[in-house]
Motif scaffolding. Structure first.
Motif, short mmCIF file in Angstrom:
data_model
loop_
_atom_site.label_atom_id
_atom_site.label_comp_id
_atom_site.label_asym_id
_atom_site.label_seq_id
_atom_site.Cartn_x
_atom_site.Cartn_y
_atom_site.Cartn_z
N GLU A 95 0.87 -1.36 -0.11
CA GLU A 95 0.00 0.14 0.14
C GLU A 95 0.94 1.23 -0.14
OE1 GLU A 95 -2.66 -0.95 3.12
OE2 GLU A 95 -4.01 -1.65 1.82
N ALA A 96 1.96 1.20 0.80
CA ALA A 96 2.95 2.30 0.60
C ALA A 96 3.50 2.69 -0.75
CB ALA A 96 4.04 2.01 1.72
N VAL A 97 3.89 1.50 -1.50
CA VAL A 97 3.98 1.73 -3.11
C VAL A 97 3.18 2.47 -3.78
CG1 VAL A 97 5.03 0.42 -5.00
CG2 VAL A 97 5.87 -0.03 -2.72
N LEU A 98 1.93 1.64 -3.61
CA LEU A 98 0.59 2.24 -4.22
C LEU A 98 0.13 3.48 -4.14
CD1 LEU A 98 -2.15 1.74 -5.71
CD2 LEU A 98 -2.51 0.52 -3.77
N ILE A 126 -0.13 -2.99 -9.40
CA ILE A 126 -1.30 -2.79 -8.27
C ILE A 126 -2.23 -3.82 -8.37
CG2 ILE A 126 -3.18 -1.22 -7.92
CD1 ILE A 126 -1.32 1.13 -8.98
N LEU A 127 -2.54 -4.44 -9.24
CA LEU A 127 -3.61 -5.46 -9.28
C LEU A 127 -3.10 -6.76 -8.70
CD1 LEU A 127 -5.08 -4.75 -12.88
CD2 LEU A 127 -6.47 -4.71 -10.65
N ILE A 128 -1.69 -6.93 -9.16
CA ILE A 128 -1.19 -8.40 -8.59
C ILE A 128 -1.26 -8.15 -6.75
CG2 ILE A 128 1.08 -9.60 -8.12
CD1 ILE A 128 1.76 -8.78 -11.16
N GLY A 129 -0.92 -7.23 -6.46
CA GLY A 129 -0.86 -7.00 -4.87
C GLY A 129 -2.17 -6.98 -4.21
N GLU A 130 -3.18 -6.45 -5.10
CA GLU A 130 -4.62 -6.34 -4.77
C GLU A 130 -5.54 -7.38 -4.80
OE1 GLU A 130 -5.86 -2.49 -6.25
OE2 GLU A 130 -5.32 -1.55 -4.54
N THR A 183 -2.82 1.66 -25.75
CA THR A 183 -1.91 2.73 -26.50
C THR A 183 -0.56 2.37 -26.18
OG1 THR A 183 -2.39 3.96 -24.38
CG2 THR A 183 -3.84 4.33 -26.25
N LEU A 184 -0.33 1.22 -25.62
CA LEU A 184 1.25 1.02 -25.37
C LEU A 184 1.99 0.80 -26.83
CD1 LEU A 184 3.08 0.06 -23.13
CD2 LEU A 184 2.52 -2.26 -23.67
N PRO A 185 3.16 1.52 -26.92
CA PRO A 185 3.86 1.46 -28.01
C PRO A 185 4.48 -0.10 -28.18
CG PRO A 185 4.70 3.47 -26.95
CD PRO A 185 3.92 2.51 -26.12
N ARG A 186 4.61 -0.67 -29.40
CA ARG A 186 4.96 -2.22 -29.48
C ARG A 186 6.25 -2.46 -28.90
NH1 ARG A 186 2.47 -6.07 -32.39
NH2 ARG A 186 4.07 -7.36 -32.69
N TYR A 187 7.25 -1.44 -28.84
CA TYR A 187 8.53 -1.66 -28.64
C TYR A 187 8.68 -1.69 -27.20
CZ TYR A 187 8.92 3.26 -27.33
OH TYR A 187 8.52 4.55 -26.65
N GLU A 188 7.73 -1.02 -26.35
CA GLU A 188 7.51 -1.23 -24.96
C GLU A 188 6.97 -2.11 -24.31
OE1 GLU A 188 6.88 1.25 -21.70
OE2 GLU A 188 6.87 2.92 -22.76
N LEU A 189 6.22 -3.28 -25.18
CA LEU A 189 5.66 -4.48 -24.45
C LEU A 189 6.64 -5.32 -23.72
CD1 LEU A 189 3.06 -5.81 -24.22
CD2 LEU A 189 3.45 -7.09 -26.18
N PRO A 190 7.74 -5.72 -24.46
CA PRO A 190 8.60 -6.62 -23.57
C PRO A 190 9.20 -6.11 -22.13
CG PRO A 190 9.53 -6.22 -25.97
CD PRO A 190 8.43 -5.43 -25.59
N ILE A 191 9.46 -4.60 -22.14
CA ILE A 191 9.96 -3.90 -21.19
C ILE A 191 8.76 -4.09 -19.98
CG2 ILE A 191 10.69 -1.65 -20.24
CD1 ILE A 191 11.43 -0.84 -23.07
N GLN A 192 7.49 -3.75 -20.22
CA GLN A 192 6.45 -3.62 -19.54
C GLN A 192 6.05 -5.19 -19.08
OE1 GLN A 192 3.79 -1.29 -18.84
NE2 GLN A 192 5.25 0.36 -19.36
N ARG A 193 6.16 -6.13 -19.84
CA ARG A 193 6.01 -7.65 -19.34
C ARG A 193 7.05 -7.84 -18.53
NH1 ARG A 193 4.77 -10.78 -25.02
NH2 ARG A 193 2.54 -10.64 -25.23
N GLY A 194 8.29 -7.57 -18.70
CA GLY A 194 9.41 -7.91 -18.06
C GLY A 194 9.10 -7.17 -16.48
N MET A 195 8.69 -6.07 -16.33
CA MET A 195 8.56 -5.42 -15.06
C MET A 195 7.62 -6.18 -14.18
SD MET A 195 7.99 -1.39 -14.23
CE MET A 195 9.48 -0.88 -14.28
N LEU A 196 6.46 -6.30 -14.94
CA LEU A 196 5.03 -6.88 -14.44
C LEU A 196 5.55 -8.46 -14.01
CD1 LEU A 196 2.63 -6.22 -13.85
CD2 LEU A 196 1.82 -7.01 -15.69
N GLY A 197 6.27 -9.26 -14.71
CA GLY A 197 6.88 -10.63 -14.44
C GLY A 197 7.73 -10.74 -12.90
N ARG A 198 8.48 -9.43 -12.94
CA ARG A 198 9.35 -9.31 -11.77
C ARG A 198 8.60 -9.28 -10.48
NH1 ARG A 198 13.19 -10.63 -9.11
NH2 ARG A 198 14.71 -9.43 -8.23
N VAL A 199 7.52 -8.28 -10.82
CA VAL A 199 6.46 -7.76 -9.63
C VAL A 199 6.02 -9.35 -9.13
CG1 VAL A 199 4.69 -6.54 -8.84
CG2 VAL A 199 6.50 -5.67 -10.02
#
Ligand code: FE2
Ligand code: FE2
Length: 305
Positions: free
Chosen positions: A91-94, A167-171, A219-235
């Motif tokens: 919750e502090a992060v959120l 946020i959703l993973i935590g909640e 609206t996510l640019p294609r090149y950002e998808l692997p970065i976003q997936r990587g960050m989310l997988g780590r979380v």
């Protein structure tokens, strides 16, 4: 950083205001003050549990079999306190992410006003979880130091669908366990009340974050998808593997390194993680947010097969 209202297509901006308006009305109609709505002077009830036995990380292992019913209940109490402590960290992060959103955008929107309403609820939740830990008479188990540092990084850098997904993973993972406990009368009534309050208010937060994730993923640019997936997988991996601080095992007389090793290899615990992640995994898959390069992180955490 969250997308600015001005950058959204007009239809999406209207949609976003509608969602926030509905959630604000729901907040006004039904919210709680745990200082007043929970009787913190009530003593724990004899024989009632703090965590369902089958959700204990050691359930079904030889260590569990050696424990008496009282020792099992005691372990469950410390594990419940660990999850509450982890919840405070989340919750502090959120709250920092929501504060960032509100700082960047137009306060004269329902969207920013709802972000404030959610922060107000998270403040009360953190106090509620802290009081729960005090009420149980157990230590505060924060996340390990490494995870604490990662939280700082996440609060500073997360944006777009990975931010809403984090946020959703935590909640949503904790929401699944709380719903189960709220319906289980072998659980301490005060713990059930804490869960009920959190379920009602988190349902709005989950609705808000899911809508934002869908919008930002579109609206996510294609090149950002692997970065976003990587960050989310780590979380996802960090959350699933750190809800229980190994120090809980020391509190019940076990060696923390050995007990954590047993817990992480315990099929019953894997099933608990899979159960916790079931709904959010289905949602994130549908949104295209689970996949390479992070698939292994989800699998390693037992969130997907
Ligand atoms: Fe909360
Ligand atoms: Fe929340």
């Amino acid at each position: 950083m969250a997308t600015k209202t001005g950058a959204l297509p007009a239809g999406a901006a209207i949609d976003r205001e509608r969602t926030a308006d509905r959630l604000l009305r729901s907040t006004a109609a039904r919210s709680y003050d745990p200082e007043l709505d929970i009787d913190w002077s009530a003593a724990p009830q004899e024989g009632k549990l703090f965590l369902p036995e089958h959700r204990s990380t050691l359930y079904g292992t030889p260590l569990w079999d050696r424990f008496t019913p009282d020792q099992r209940r005691e372990l469950g109490k410390h594990e419940a306190a660990s999850v509450a402590g982890f919840g405070i960290w989340l919750e502090a992060v959120l709250m920092r992410l929501l504060a960032k959103l509100a700082y960047e955008e137009n306060p004269a929107t329902r969207h920013v006003q709802y972000a404030w309403a959610e922060m107000a609820e998270e403040c009360r939740h953190s106090t509620m979880f802290a009081r729960l830990i005090e009420w149980m008479g157990v230590p505060y188990y924060g996340p390990p130091r490494r995870v604490h540092a990662l939280g700082r990084l996440l609060a500073a850098t997360a944006h777009g669908p990975a931010m809403w997904g984090a946020i959703l993973i935590g909640e949503e993972i904790t929401d699944r366990y709380q719903r189960e406990m709220a319906a289980d009368d072998s659980i301490q009534p005060l713990v059930q009340m804490v869960n009920r309050i959190h379920i009602v208010e988190e349902a709005r937060h989950i609705g808000f974050a899911r809508a934002e994730l869908t919008r930002s993923a579109a609206t996510l640019p294609r090149y950002e998808l692997p970065i976003q997936r990587g960050m989310l997988g780590r979380v996802a991996n960090v959350v699933a593997r750190n809800l229980i601080n190994p120090e809980v095992y020391r509190s019940v007389g076990l060696d923390p390194v050995e007990a954590r090793r047993v817990a992480l290899a315990n099929p019953a615990h894997h099933e608990t993680i899979r159960y916790g992640g079931e709904k959010i995994v289905a949602f994130l898959r549908e949104a295209g947010m689970i996949g390479p390069p992070a698939t292994l992180l989800w699998r390693h955490a037992h969130l997907i097969d």
